[in-house]
Every structure is written in C-alpha cells, then in structure tokens.
Design a protein around this motif. Structure first.
Motif, PDB file in Angstrom:
ATOM      1  N   PHE A 196       6.732  -4.455   0.929  1.00  0.00           N
ATOM      2  CA  PHE A 196       5.611  -4.573   1.867  1.00  0.00           C
ATOM      3  C   PHE A 196       4.254  -4.377   1.186  1.00  0.00           C
ATOM      4  O   PHE A 196       3.238  -4.291   1.836  1.00  0.00           O
ATOM      5  CB  PHE A 196       5.784  -3.653   3.089  1.00  0.00           C
ATOM      6  CG  PHE A 196       5.942  -2.176   2.810  1.00  0.00           C
ATOM      7  CD1 PHE A 196       4.842  -1.390   2.535  1.00  0.00           C
ATOM      8  CD2 PHE A 196       7.195  -1.578   2.852  1.00  0.00           C
ATOM      9  CE1 PHE A 196       4.966  -0.030   2.301  1.00  0.00           C
ATOM     10  CE2 PHE A 196       7.336  -0.218   2.625  1.00  0.00           C
ATOM     11  CZ  PHE A 196       6.222   0.556   2.342  1.00  0.00           C
ATOM     12  N   ASP A 246       1.909  -7.509   1.946  1.00  0.00           N
ATOM     13  CA  ASP A 246       1.435  -7.607   3.327  1.00  0.00           C
ATOM     14  C   ASP A 246       0.456  -6.492   3.683  1.00  0.00           C
ATOM     15  O   ASP A 246      -0.367  -6.656   4.580  1.00  0.00           O
ATOM     16  CB  ASP A 246       2.618  -7.538   4.306  1.00  0.00           C
ATOM     17  CG  ASP A 246       3.463  -8.796   4.270  1.00  0.00           C
ATOM     18  OD1 ASP A 246       2.956  -9.829   3.780  1.00  0.00           O
ATOM     19  OD2 ASP A 246       4.621  -8.751   4.713  1.00  0.00           O
ATOM     20  N   ALA A 268       4.125   0.402   8.030  1.00  0.00           N
ATOM     21  CA  ALA A 268       4.076  -0.990   7.566  1.00  0.00           C
ATOM     22  C   ALA A 268       4.948  -1.865   8.443  1.00  0.00           C
ATOM     23  O   ALA A 268       5.616  -1.390   9.366  1.00  0.00           O
ATOM     24  CB  ALA A 268       4.538  -1.057   6.108  1.00  0.00           C
ATOM     25  N   GLY A 269       4.911  -3.179   8.140  1.00  0.00           N
ATOM     26  CA  GLY A 269       5.820  -4.120   8.804  1.00  0.00           C
ATOM     27  C   GLY A 269       5.213  -4.834   9.990  1.00  0.00           C
ATOM     28  O   GLY A 269       5.897  -5.624  10.647  1.00  0.00           O
TER      29      GLY A 269
END
Ligand code: 5GP
Ligand code: ZN
Length: 117
Positions: A82, A85, A110-111
């Motif tokens: 991650f 991103d 995150a995500g």
C-alpha cells in the motif's frame, strides 16, 4: 534488549502472548498487529516492546525507537503493497486526543481514500 512491561497493560499482554493478536511484523524492539476494531481495510498498530505511556514519556536518549517504528511502518507498507496508494500514520497522545490504550502505539490506516480532517 531488555523488555519492560506493565502488568495491567493490554498491549504488554499482547507482547508477552497473554492476549492473542494477528501479528503482521515482529523484531526484538517492536510488534505490529491488526487493530481489533478496524476503521479501514488496513488498520495496523505498531508498538515498542518496551512500555512507554506516550511520546511524552520517551526521553531524548531513547528516541531512536521512534525512528525504528517509522522504519517498520515503511517496511509494512512495502510488504503489504500500500506504499504506492498512500496511507496515514496516527499517534493519539493523551486525553484530548482520545488515547485509550496507555502504551504508545502508531496506527497505520490504508486501503481506501481517507477523509481529512
Ligand atoms: P487509541 O484510541 O488509544 O489511539 O487506540 C487504541 C486502539 O487499540 C483502538 O483502535 C482499538 O481498537 C485497539 N485495541 C484495543 N484493544 C485491543 C486488543 O485487545 N487487540 C487489538 N488488536 N487491538 C486493540
Ligand atoms: Zn504496556
């Protein structure tokens, strides 16, 4: 490294195995595990194995543990894919920040796209 724990601290109990956790990374100084109540697809806590209540309790000559925690966060971001991103690191310190567990911890979130503030 000598590890200092507090008897009634839930994160010290996670470190010594009294309370189970989903471990993501561990070395002699730190432990990273999944938050029990995630607020995002990825929600990991990184803690030092030595008990400090918060950043306020870490003396200048022991601040290298904070760099080690950040190195650990970079490694986890890389390993769990991650880092490209993006993610957020949160450290709640004290009452006004709503710190619930009095063993310093860094949240990695995150995500998904994260709102700010
Ligand atoms: P704080 O509000 O102190 O910054 O965050 C404490 C975090 O610890 C919360 O996100 C909460 O869900 C997490 N937490 C509390 N108890 C446990 C536990 O026993 N196991 C795990 N994995 N997370 C916990
Ligand atoms: Zn502790």
């Amino acid at each position: 490294m000598e590890v200092y724990t507090l008897e009634n601290c839930i994160f010290c109990k996670i470190i010594n195995g009294e309370i189970p956790s989903n471990k993501v990374y561990e070395d002699e100084k730190v432990l990273a595990f999944k938050d029990i109540n995630p607020i995002a697809p990825v929600h990991i806590l990184v803690i030092p194995k030595k008990h400090y209540e918060s950043i306020i309790d870490i003396q200048d000559d022991e601040m290298d543990i904070v760099a080690h925690i950040h190195k650990t966060i970079n490694k986890i971001a890389d390993d769990m894919n991650f880092k490209e991103d993006g993610f957020r690191i949160i450290n709640n310190c004290g009452e006004n920040a709503g710190q619930e567990v009095k063993h310093i911890h860094y949240h990695i979130i995150a995500g998904k796209t994260l709102n700010w503030p």
